[in-house]
Design a protein around this motif. Structure first.
Motif, PDB file in Angstrom:
ATOM      1  N   TRP A  30     -36.532  22.219   4.183  1.00  0.00           N
ATOM      2  CA  TRP A  30     -36.513  22.494   2.997  1.00  0.00           C
ATOM      3  C   TRP A  30     -37.824  22.890   2.176  1.00  0.00           C
ATOM      4  CZ3 TRP A  30     -34.798  24.857  -1.131  1.00  0.00           C
ATOM      5  CH2 TRP A  30     -35.117  24.454  -2.361  1.00  0.00           C
ATOM      6  N   SER A  31     -38.815  21.985   2.582  1.00  0.00           N
ATOM      7  CA  SER A  31     -40.327  22.264   2.284  1.00  0.00           C
ATOM      8  C   SER A  31     -40.648  23.589   2.291  1.00  0.00           C
ATOM      9  CB  SER A  31     -41.224  21.083   2.725  1.00  0.00           C
ATOM     10  OG  SER A  31     -42.629  21.399   2.185  1.00  0.00           O
ATOM     11  N   ASP A  32     -40.347  24.273   3.509  1.00  0.00           N
ATOM     12  CA  ASP A  32     -41.084  25.547   3.860  1.00  0.00           C
ATOM     13  C   ASP A  32     -39.992  26.572   3.230  1.00  0.00           C
ATOM     14  OD1 ASP A  32     -42.695  24.719   5.871  1.00  0.00           O
ATOM     15  OD2 ASP A  32     -41.484  24.800   7.519  1.00  0.00           O
ATOM     16  N   ILE A  33     -38.685  26.109   2.878  1.00  0.00           N
ATOM     17  CA  ILE A  33     -37.856  27.342   2.143  1.00  0.00           C
ATOM     18  C   ILE A  33     -38.349  27.262   0.744  1.00  0.00           C
ATOM     19  CG2 ILE A  33     -35.551  27.436   1.375  1.00  0.00           C
ATOM     20  CD1 ILE A  33     -34.697  26.416   3.968  1.00  0.00           C
ATOM     21  N   LYS A  34     -38.723  26.003   0.199  1.00  0.00           N
ATOM     22  CA  LYS A  34     -39.307  25.875  -1.097  1.00  0.00           C
ATOM     23  C   LYS A  34     -40.548  26.823  -1.405  1.00  0.00           C
ATOM     24  CE  LYS A  34     -40.402  22.473  -4.689  1.00  0.00           C
ATOM     25  NZ  LYS A  34     -40.696  20.835  -4.762  1.00  0.00           N
ATOM     26  N   ASN A  35     -41.279  26.436  -0.288  1.00  0.00           N
ATOM     27  CA  ASN A  35     -42.494  27.268  -0.699  1.00  0.00           C
ATOM     28  C   ASN A  35     -42.253  28.955  -0.708  1.00  0.00           C
ATOM     29  OD1 ASN A  35     -44.167  25.155  -0.740  1.00  0.00           O
ATOM     30  ND2 ASN A  35     -44.631  25.083   1.544  1.00  0.00           N
ATOM     31  N   LYS A  36     -41.485  29.324   0.053  1.00  0.00           N
ATOM     32  CA  LYS A  36     -41.160  30.851  -0.059  1.00  0.00           C
ATOM     33  C   LYS A  36     -40.361  31.101  -1.255  1.00  0.00           C
ATOM     34  CE  LYS A  36     -40.931  30.928   5.001  1.00  0.00           C
ATOM     35  NZ  LYS A  36     -40.420  30.832   6.345  1.00  0.00           N
ATOM     36  N   LEU A  37     -39.637  30.389  -1.652  1.00  0.00           N
ATOM     37  CA  LEU A  37     -38.919  30.530  -2.850  1.00  0.00           C
ATOM     38  C   LEU A  37     -40.045  30.794  -4.203  1.00  0.00           C
ATOM     39  CD1 LEU A  37     -35.760  28.523  -2.626  1.00  0.00           C
ATOM     40  CD2 LEU A  37     -36.036  31.081  -2.439  1.00  0.00           C
ATOM     41  N   THR A  38     -41.182  30.030  -4.173  1.00  0.00           N
ATOM     42  CA  THR A  38     -42.056  29.966  -5.162  1.00  0.00           C
ATOM     43  C   THR A  38     -43.073  30.789  -5.077  1.00  0.00           C
ATOM     44  OG1 THR A  38     -42.992  28.006  -4.132  1.00  0.00           O
ATOM     45  CG2 THR A  38     -41.427  27.713  -5.691  1.00  0.00           C
ATOM     46  N   GLN A  39     -42.985  31.593  -4.090  1.00  0.00           N
ATOM     47  CA  GLN A  39     -44.114  32.662  -3.767  1.00  0.00           C
ATOM     48  C   GLN A  39     -43.621  33.933  -4.338  1.00  0.00           C
ATOM     49  OE1 GLN A  39     -44.762  33.217   0.197  1.00  0.00           O
ATOM     50  NE2 GLN A  39     -45.721  31.136   0.744  1.00  0.00           N
ATOM     51  N   GLU A  40     -44.570  34.855  -4.410  1.00  0.00           N
ATOM     52  CA  GLU A  40     -44.002  36.287  -5.081  1.00  0.00           C
ATOM     53  C   GLU A  40     -42.862  36.738  -4.318  1.00  0.00           C
ATOM     54  OE1 GLU A  40     -45.150  38.430  -7.896  1.00  0.00           O
ATOM     55  OE2 GLU A  40     -45.807  36.425  -8.315  1.00  0.00           O
ATOM     56  N   VAL A  41     -42.066  37.688  -4.897  1.00  0.00           N
ATOM     57  CA  VAL A  41     -40.767  38.228  -4.010  1.00  0.00           C
ATOM     58  C   VAL A  41     -41.410  39.253  -3.013  1.00  0.00           C
ATOM     59  CG1 VAL A  41     -38.806  39.804  -4.416  1.00  0.00           C
ATOM     60  CG2 VAL A  41     -39.344  37.938  -6.224  1.00  0.00           C
ATOM     61  N   PRO A  42     -41.076  39.053  -1.799  1.00  0.00           N
ATOM     62  CA  PRO A  42     -41.553  39.930  -0.990  1.00  0.00           C
ATOM     63  C   PRO A  42     -41.101  41.401  -1.195  1.00  0.00           C
ATOM     64  CG  PRO A  42     -39.769  38.562   0.068  1.00  0.00           C
ATOM     65  CD  PRO A  42     -40.162  38.068  -1.415  1.00  0.00           C
ATOM     66  N   ASP A  43     -42.160  42.293  -1.134  1.00  0.00           N
ATOM     67  CA  ASP A  43     -41.614  43.814  -1.046  1.00  0.00           C
ATOM     68  C   ASP A  43     -40.930  44.351  -0.010  1.00  0.00           C
ATOM     69  OD1 ASP A  43     -41.497  45.629  -3.077  1.00  0.00           O
ATOM     70  OD2 ASP A  43     -43.597  46.007  -3.223  1.00  0.00           O
ATOM     71  N   GLN A  44     -39.974  43.845   0.546  1.00  0.00           N
ATOM     72  CA  GLN A  44     -39.200  44.087   1.494  1.00  0.00           C
ATOM     73  C   GLN A  44     -38.646  45.596   1.816  1.00  0.00           C
ATOM     74  OE1 GLN A  44     -37.583  41.802   4.201  1.00  0.00           O
ATOM     75  NE2 GLN A  44     -38.781  40.147   3.275  1.00  0.00           N
ATOM     76  N   ASN A  45     -38.574  46.246   0.511  1.00  0.00           N
ATOM     77  CA  ASN A  45     -37.819  47.730   0.507  1.00  0.00           C
ATOM     78  C   ASN A  45     -38.705  48.484  -0.446  1.00  0.00           C
ATOM     79  OD1 ASN A  45     -36.142  49.465   1.096  1.00  0.00           O
ATOM     80  ND2 ASN A  45     -34.255  48.024   0.672  1.00  0.00           N
ATOM     81  N   ALA A  46     -40.156  48.310  -0.193  1.00  0.00           N
ATOM     82  CA  ALA A  46     -41.080  49.178  -1.038  1.00  0.00           C
ATOM     83  C   ALA A  46     -40.785  50.483  -1.241  1.00  0.00           C
ATOM     84  CB  ALA A  46     -42.439  48.940  -0.595  1.00  0.00           C
ATOM     85  N   ASP A  47     -40.500  51.340  -0.154  1.00  0.00           N
ATOM     86  CA  ASP A  47     -40.218  52.779  -0.172  1.00  0.00           C
ATOM     87  C   ASP A  47     -38.772  52.962  -1.102  1.00  0.00           C
ATOM     88  OD1 ASP A  47     -42.218  53.264   1.632  1.00  0.00           O
ATOM     89  OD2 ASP A  47     -40.803  53.337   3.288  1.00  0.00           O
ATOM     90  N   THR A  48     -37.825  52.054  -0.917  1.00  0.00           N
ATOM     91  CA  THR A  48     -36.879  52.230  -1.890  1.00  0.00           C
ATOM     92  C   THR A  48     -37.074  52.182  -3.047  1.00  0.00           C
ATOM     93  OG1 THR A  48     -35.300  51.700   0.079  1.00  0.00           O
ATOM     94  CG2 THR A  48     -34.265  51.392  -2.177  1.00  0.00           C
ATOM     95  N   LEU A  49     -37.776  51.006  -3.472  1.00  0.00           N
ATOM     96  CA  LEU A  49     -38.241  50.779  -4.942  1.00  0.00           C
ATOM     97  C   LEU A  49     -39.014  51.911  -5.561  1.00  0.00           C
ATOM     98  CD1 LEU A  49     -38.873  48.963  -7.361  1.00  0.00           C
ATOM     99  CD2 LEU A  49     -40.640  48.020  -5.896  1.00  0.00           C
ATOM    100  N   GLU A  50     -39.962  52.599  -4.670  1.00  0.00           N
ATOM    101  CA  GLU A  50     -40.760  53.473  -5.189  1.00  0.00           C
ATOM    102  C   GLU A  50     -39.777  55.068  -5.578  1.00  0.00           C
ATOM    103  OE1 GLU A  50     -44.385  56.196  -3.275  1.00  0.00           O
ATOM    104  OE2 GLU A  50     -44.438  54.195  -2.916  1.00  0.00           O
ATOM    105  N   ARG A  51     -38.871  55.151  -4.757  1.00  0.00           N
ATOM    106  CA  ARG A  51     -38.067  56.379  -4.899  1.00  0.00           C
ATOM    107  C   ARG A  51     -37.211  55.856  -6.144  1.00  0.00           C
ATOM    108  NH1 ARG A  51     -37.510  55.986   0.824  1.00  0.00           N
ATOM    109  NH2 ARG A  51     -35.132  54.863   0.509  1.00  0.00           N
ATOM    110  N   PHE A  52     -36.587  54.923  -6.224  1.00  0.00           N
ATOM    111  CA  PHE A  52     -35.969  54.553  -7.447  1.00  0.00           C
ATOM    112  C   PHE A  52     -36.661  54.640  -8.652  1.00  0.00           C
ATOM    113  CE2 PHE A  52     -34.305  51.165 -10.301  1.00  0.00           C
ATOM    114  CZ  PHE A  52     -32.884  51.907 -10.633  1.00  0.00           C
ATOM    115  N   ALA A  53     -37.900  54.073  -8.862  1.00  0.00           N
ATOM    116  CA  ALA A  53     -38.697  53.938 -10.171  1.00  0.00           C
ATOM    117  C   ALA A  53     -39.237  55.192 -10.227  1.00  0.00           C
ATOM    118  CB  ALA A  53     -39.662  52.989  -9.830  1.00  0.00           C
TER     119      ALA A  53
END
Length: 182
Positions: A119-142
């Motif tokens: 849980w500690s590792d999961i919690k740390n990941k949840l409290t970080q910035e949202v990963p830009d997993q799909n930056a190309d799609t986001l850029e095309r969309f925006a």
């Protein structure tokens, strides 16, 4: 209702329960996998909505009232996220105690102990910035829409392929959170 239903317009009706009395130990859980998965899906959707507000909704600020709506929405999403993480935090602390009371169910014990330990590792990941997993799609969309109309008119008028790009971007956020527990 203690069953997840993924089919729309359905009502789950359980069979009649036979009255009985049985021992009960407060704080002892059974399978927690479903609880964890559902909570992470919920958190993923909160984070996706927060990103929508940050990236898309923020483009439609015309005055201080629009800014207040955006700020209030972001504040509420952050409060909801914090509350949901706290609930999982509380659950994680109960896993060692719970697993000690379980008998003859190694799989459930292992699941509980694994959640408590990870849980500690999961919690740390949840409290970080949202990963830009799909930056190309986001850029095309925006880049695919203009802010000439009102927010609602613009979103309603999106081209279906652009709408799919937006859905893919948001779903990638949810998927990245759900993958934290597998």
């Amino acid at each position: 209702c203690r069953k997840d239903l993924s089919i729309e317009n359905q009502l789950y009706v359980a069979g009649s329960l036979k009255s009985t009395t049985q021992p009960y130990e407060m704080g002892v859980y059974g399978k927690v996998d479903r609880i964890i998965k559902n909570n992470l899906a919920y958190i993923g959707n909160i984070l996706a909505l927060r990103e929508w507000y940050r990236v898309v909704r923020s483009r439609f600020i015309r005055d201080q009232f629009d800014q207040s709506v955006l700020d209030g929405g972001m504040m509420n999403l952050n409060l909801i996220l914090k509350e949901r993480i706290k609930c999982l935090d509380d659950l994680s602390y109960k896993m060692e105690y719970s697993s000690q009371w379980l008998k003859d169910n190694d799989r459930v014990i292992e699941e509980q102990l694994r959640f408590g330990a990870s849980w500690s590792d999961i919690k740390n990941k949840l409290t970080q910035e949202v990963p830009d997993q799909n930056a190309d799609t986001l850029e095309r969309f925006a880049a695919g829409f203009t802010v000439d109309e009102s927010y609602i008119e613009t979103i309603q008028a999106l081209d279906p392929s652009l709408r799919n790009e937006g859905c893919s971007w948001l779903q990638s956020i949810v998927d990245s959170i759900e993958q934290l527990w597998s």
